[in-house]
Design a protein around this motif. Structure first.
Motif, PDB file in Angstrom:
ATOM      1  N   GLU A 562       0.826  -1.209   0.000  1.00 43.36           N
ATOM      2  CA  GLU A 562       0.000   0.000   0.000  1.00 43.36           C
ATOM      3  C   GLU A 562       0.862   1.262   0.000  1.00 43.36           C
ATOM      4  O   GLU A 562       0.511   2.269  -0.616  1.00 43.36           O
ATOM      5  N   ALA A 563       2.022   1.205   0.701  1.00 45.12           N
ATOM      6  CA  ALA A 563       2.949   2.342   0.710  1.00 45.12           C
ATOM      7  C   ALA A 563       3.504   2.592  -0.689  1.00 45.12           C
ATOM      8  O   ALA A 563       3.607   3.741  -1.148  1.00 45.12           O
ATOM      9  N   LYS A 564       3.861   1.492  -1.388  1.00 45.68           N
ATOM     10  CA  LYS A 564       4.357   1.627  -2.767  1.00 45.68           C
ATOM     11  C   LYS A 564       3.280   2.205  -3.684  1.00 45.68           C
ATOM     12  O   LYS A 564       3.565   3.048  -4.534  1.00 45.68           O
ATOM     13  N   ILE A 565       2.035   1.720  -3.510  1.00 43.98           N
ATOM     14  CA  ILE A 565       0.931   2.221  -4.334  1.00 43.98           C
ATOM     15  C   ILE A 565       0.744   3.724  -4.128  1.00 43.98           C
ATOM     16  O   ILE A 565       0.581   4.492  -5.079  1.00 43.98           O
ATOM     17  N   LYS A 566       0.807   4.151  -2.838  1.00 38.35           N
ATOM     18  CA  LYS A 566       0.639   5.576  -2.529  1.00 38.35           C
ATOM     19  C   LYS A 566       1.748   6.404  -3.182  1.00 38.35           C
ATOM     20  O   LYS A 566       1.508   7.472  -3.765  1.00 38.35           O
ATOM     21  N   LEU A 622      -0.194  -0.965 -11.558  1.00 33.82           N
ATOM     22  CA  LEU A 622      -1.037  -2.124 -11.836  1.00 33.82           C
ATOM     23  C   LEU A 622      -0.443  -3.395 -11.210  1.00 33.82           C
ATOM     24  O   LEU A 622      -1.167  -4.229 -10.660  1.00 33.82           O
ATOM     25  N   GLU A 623       0.871  -3.530 -11.294  1.00 34.49           N
ATOM     26  CA  GLU A 623       1.533  -4.713 -10.717  1.00 34.49           C
ATOM     27  C   GLU A 623       1.345  -4.765  -9.207  1.00 34.49           C
ATOM     28  O   GLU A 623       1.081  -5.831  -8.630  1.00 34.49           O
ATOM     29  N   GLN A 624       1.493  -3.605  -8.550  1.00 33.93           N
ATOM     30  CA  GLN A 624       1.322  -3.562  -7.096  1.00 33.93           C
ATOM     31  C   GLN A 624      -0.126  -3.860  -6.694  1.00 33.93           C
ATOM     32  O   GLN A 624      -0.380  -4.533  -5.697  1.00 33.93           O
ATOM     33  N   HIS A 625      -1.075  -3.362  -7.486  1.00 36.13           N
ATOM     34  CA  HIS A 625      -2.482  -3.645  -7.201  1.00 36.13           C
ATOM     35  C   HIS A 625      -2.770  -5.143  -7.368  1.00 36.13           C
ATOM     36  O   HIS A 625      -3.546  -5.725  -6.595  1.00 36.13           O
ATOM     37  N   ALA A 626      -2.165  -5.739  -8.399  1.00 36.25           N
ATOM     38  CA  ALA A 626      -2.343  -7.181  -8.606  1.00 36.25           C
ATOM     39  C   ALA A 626      -1.787  -7.958  -7.414  1.00 36.25           C
ATOM     40  O   ALA A 626      -2.396  -8.919  -6.931  1.00 36.25           O
ATOM     41  N   ALA A 627      -0.634  -7.500  -6.908  1.00 35.13           N
ATOM     42  CA  ALA A 627      -0.037  -8.157  -5.738  1.00 35.13           C
ATOM     43  C   ALA A 627      -0.925  -7.990  -4.506  1.00 35.13           C
ATOM     44  O   ALA A 627      -1.098  -8.920  -3.720  1.00 35.13           O
ATOM     45  N   LEU A 628      -1.517  -6.804  -4.373  1.00 38.79           N
ATOM     46  CA  LEU A 628      -2.404  -6.542  -3.228  1.00 38.79           C
ATOM     47  C   LEU A 628      -3.658  -7.411  -3.311  1.00 38.79           C
ATOM     48  O   LEU A 628      -4.104  -7.982  -2.312  1.00 38.79           O
ATOM     49  N   GLU A 629      -4.225  -7.531  -4.518  1.00 42.81           N
ATOM     50  CA  GLU A 629      -5.429  -8.351  -4.707  1.00 42.81           C
ATOM     51  C   GLU A 629      -5.135  -9.825  -4.417  1.00 42.81           C
ATOM     52  O   GLU A 629      -5.985 -10.547  -3.903  1.00 42.81           O
ATOM     53  N   GLU A 630      -3.912 -10.257  -4.728  1.00 43.27           N
ATOM     54  CA  GLU A 630      -3.544 -11.647  -4.456  1.00 43.27           C
ATOM     55  C   GLU A 630      -3.535 -11.927  -2.951  1.00 43.27           C
ATOM     56  O   GLU A 630      -3.937 -13.000  -2.492  1.00 43.27           O
ATOM     57  N   ILE A 631      -3.101 -10.918  -2.191  1.00 38.51           N
ATOM     58  CA  ILE A 631      -3.110 -11.047  -0.728  1.00 38.51           C
ATOM     59  C   ILE A 631      -4.525 -11.032  -0.197  1.00 38.51           C
ATOM     60  O   ILE A 631      -4.887 -11.802   0.687  1.00 38.51           O
ATOM     61  N   LEU A 632      -5.352 -10.132  -0.754  1.00 44.05           N
ATOM     62  CA  LEU A 632      -6.719  -9.965  -0.259  1.00 44.05           C
ATOM     63  C   LEU A 632      -7.655 -11.066  -0.710  1.00 44.05           C
ATOM     64  O   LEU A 632      -8.725 -11.247  -0.145  1.00 44.05           O
ATOM     65  N   LEU A 633      -7.267 -11.840  -1.749  1.00 40.85           N
ATOM     66  CA  LEU A 633      -8.166 -12.843  -2.334  1.00 40.85           C
ATOM     67  C   LEU A 633      -8.722 -13.823  -1.310  1.00 40.85           C
ATOM     68  O   LEU A 633      -9.936 -14.027  -1.241  1.00 40.85           O
TER      69      LEU A 633
END
Length: 637
Positions: A562-566, A622-633
């Protein structure tokens, strides 16, 4: 990856897309927006292979599994849950192959197929289908009922569940929330967050878009422009773009005026209260969104009521519903002048029943319904669209209400709802659902109600009309009670909520985020449904402890991403601003003069560099969001 390259498409004499370039990456979740008739649904038909481009190329991976929601559902004898299971085509293929292998007593093939069945989660398929049906508002008793017994709106929910059941690579959803209530919308939102494939979503619900997509493809002027971020981000970016466009236009006009002045001089020398709170909210947002809606075709306001009773209406010890089946009991409710109330509650809990009772369309089963003096109700519900006269025009409908009004006044009023010219004079019969909803609202508003009762008023309305309706409701001075799955409308136009639950109407102390949490708690307290079978209850405290530990674990994993996304979002904002500055600079004719050759060269190099930096930052985002979604899945499944 899906690519449109130099693609053009024409329907009849109308050009929808002209020389379009668009790239969609695997796993992207994209909201598709644009005016009605701009080509959004045509784009979906193109992806499904139902139509083909006139020029250019559409490149899609081979063996791409595409799911979409069918618009029609025949009256089938198959059960609701089996209809949903049919959406998983591979599951049905394996089941059919298993039956054939068993009939042929082919043991080796049977073993292979059972392994494949296990790999595609066939043993839990019925449970998944049941969870979908439950999330979309079906009770366990309805799971085994035939599709034929359900009404049109509920069949659309079944179609949606069937599309979600498909283990697709690309999911195309065209207005999926139109036939849903707020609870079902909240469930669908969570489901889409965990969807692992590529999503293209046409929706006029801005909160739904904000919470489900990470990019917006806006269809406008025969082009498709891709914006990074959700709908709120799109509005800001488009507003900035339109403001820049307006600034460039004004500069061009100044240059034209300067040239004209020069030519003319040359020739001359040669020859000779609550509403205030709502308004404050609107003003806070005005700078951000006004520019994004400058081209809206809609403008209207409520005409002031001739009188306003206080209280407007009272219910005393009322039981509401039907004589043999009261849905709500013991209602004590006084609606004051100027009240602005949103109704919350699960599907079937009694929201529409309460509104119908307030409207007088449903007689009370017990108790008293007392109207204030000179009460004038404006009631909007979807069934009222059927009461429009197909052979008459919008103008004729309005003239029936007010035969003394001048035609020019009526036509000006209808123009605010985008019924102009022939649209105001032609018959209603060929109108779309959105056009009929607009007309029904126009007829209601003309009558100057001092009490507005709105049951899902935004169904079929596009974003611009919803925006215009929201602003008009903020100005409305009468009492308002509204049921809506559009959370933006509820937030912007109401100041308190009532909850219908367990046969009771009570104040809800909280906002819509609190309601989402309350619904989640209610759902977790209910026994899980597995095709109608009830699972064993687990120790609640132990479950809560496990859930808390899991939340903490996920928080630790999420924090650096989330820090990277920000950080990337700030970079994107900075690069976008710099690119906008350079684009504006290079649009200035003066920079191409000989004495500014060095500045031109430097600016072109900077523009190329910042464009590449912006592209890289967006890819990283987009890559960071994909990584975040993988965690949240796992959390959202």
């Amino acid at each position: 990856m899906i690519s449109l390259r130099k693609l053009s498409l024409q329907r009849g004499s109308k050009i929808l897309f002209d020389n379009i370039d668009l790239t969609i990456h695997a796993g992207q979740k994209i909201g598709v927006t644009g005016a009605n008739g701009s080509g959004k649904s045509t784009l979906f038909a193109l992806f499904r292979g139902e139509i083909h481009s006139d020029k250019g190329d559409l490149d899609m991976p081979s063996r791409l599994e595409i799911a979409h929601v069918a618009q029609e559902t025949p009256a089938l004898d198959v059960s609701a849950i089996d209809f949903v299971l049919d959406g998983d085509r591979e599951l049905r293929e394996v089941e059919a192959a298993l039956r054939q292998a068993e009939d042929a007593h082919n043991g080796e093939l049977i073993a292979e197929l059972h392994a494949r069945f296990d790999n595609i989660e066939g043993y839990s398929a019925k449970s998944r289908a049941a969870r979908m049906l439950h999330g979309l508002g079906f009770s366990p008793e309805q799971f085994d009922k035939p599709v034929a017994v359900f009404s049109g709106g509920w069949r659309m929910r079944l179609n949606l569940a069937q599309a979600l059941m498909c283990r697709s690579d690309l999911l195309l959803l065209d207005e999926p929330t139109n036939h849903l209530d707020l609870d079902a919308v909240l469930w669908l939102e969570q489901w889409l967050k965990s969807y692992p494939g590529t999503l293209l979503l046409i929706s006029h619900d801005r909160d739904f878009l904000d919470n489900t997509v990470n990019a917006i493809a806006h269809v406008e002027h025969q082009q498709i422009t891709l914006y990074t971020g959700n709908y709120a981000d799109f509005e800001r970016q488009r507003a900035a773009r339109l403001a820049l466009q307006q600034s460039a236009f004004e500069k061009q006009q100044r240059e034209v005026a300067h040239l004209h002045s020069y030519i003319d001089r040359f020739r001359a020398s040669a020859t000779k209260a609550r509403q205030a709170q709502s308004r404050i909210k609107a003003l806070e947002r005005m700078e951000m969104i006004a520019a994004a809606h400058v081209d809206s075709p809609f403008y209207f306001s409520f005409r002031a009521a001739e009188s306003t009773p206080n209280p407007v209406i009272r219910l005393e010890e009322v039981s509401a519903g039907y004589a043999d089946n009261p849905i709500l009991k013991g209602i004590n409710f006084s609606l004051e002048a100027g009240a602005r109330i949103g109704l919350l509650g699960a599907n079937g809990a009694g929201k529409s029943t309460l509104i119908k009772t307030l409207a007088g369309e449903l007689p009370v089963v017990a108790g008293k319904r007392i109207e204030g003096k000179d009460l004038r109700i404006g009631y909007f519900a979807q069934h009222q669209l059927e009461q429009l006269r197909p052979e008459e025009s919008p103008l004729q409908h309005l003239q029936r209400l007010d035969s003394s009004a001048r035609e020019s006044e009526l036509r000006n009023f209808l123009g605010g709802f985008n019924f102009r010219g022939e649209a105001a004079l032609g018959p209603v019969a060929p109108f779309s659902g959105g056009e009929k909803s607009r007309l029904a609202l126009a007829l209601l508003i003309w009558q100057r109600p001092n009490l507005l009762l709105l049951d899902e008023p935004t169904n079929h309305l596009d974003l611009e009309m919803r925006h215009a309706l929201t602003l008009a409701l903020q100005d409305y001075e009468g009492a308002l009670v509204v049921v809506s799955h559009d959370r933006h409308l509820l937030r912007a136009t109401t100041d308190r909520f009532l909850l219908t639950a367990n046969g009771v109407v009570s104040p809800f102390d909280g906002d819509l985020d609190d309601y989402r949490r309350w619904r989640a708690e209610q759902s977790s307290a209910e026994p899980a449904s597995n095709g109608g079978d009830k699972s064993q209850e687990v120790d609640r405290k132990a479950r809560k402890r496990v859930e808390a530990e899991e939340r903490n674990r996920l928080a630790v994993l999420r924090k650096p991403i989330e820090a990277k996304i920000k950080k990337l979002e700030k970079e994107i904002e900075s690069y976008t601003a710099e690119k906008t500055r350079l684009d504006s600079l290079l649009a200035d004719a003066d920079i191409y003069l000989d004495e500014k050759k060095e500045l031109l060269k430097t600016s072109l190099m900077q523009q190329a560099k910042v464009t590449e930096q912006l592209h890289q930052a967006e890819e990283a985002w987009l890559e960071q969001h994909a990584a975040l979604e993988e965690i949240l899945l796992p959390e959202t499944q």
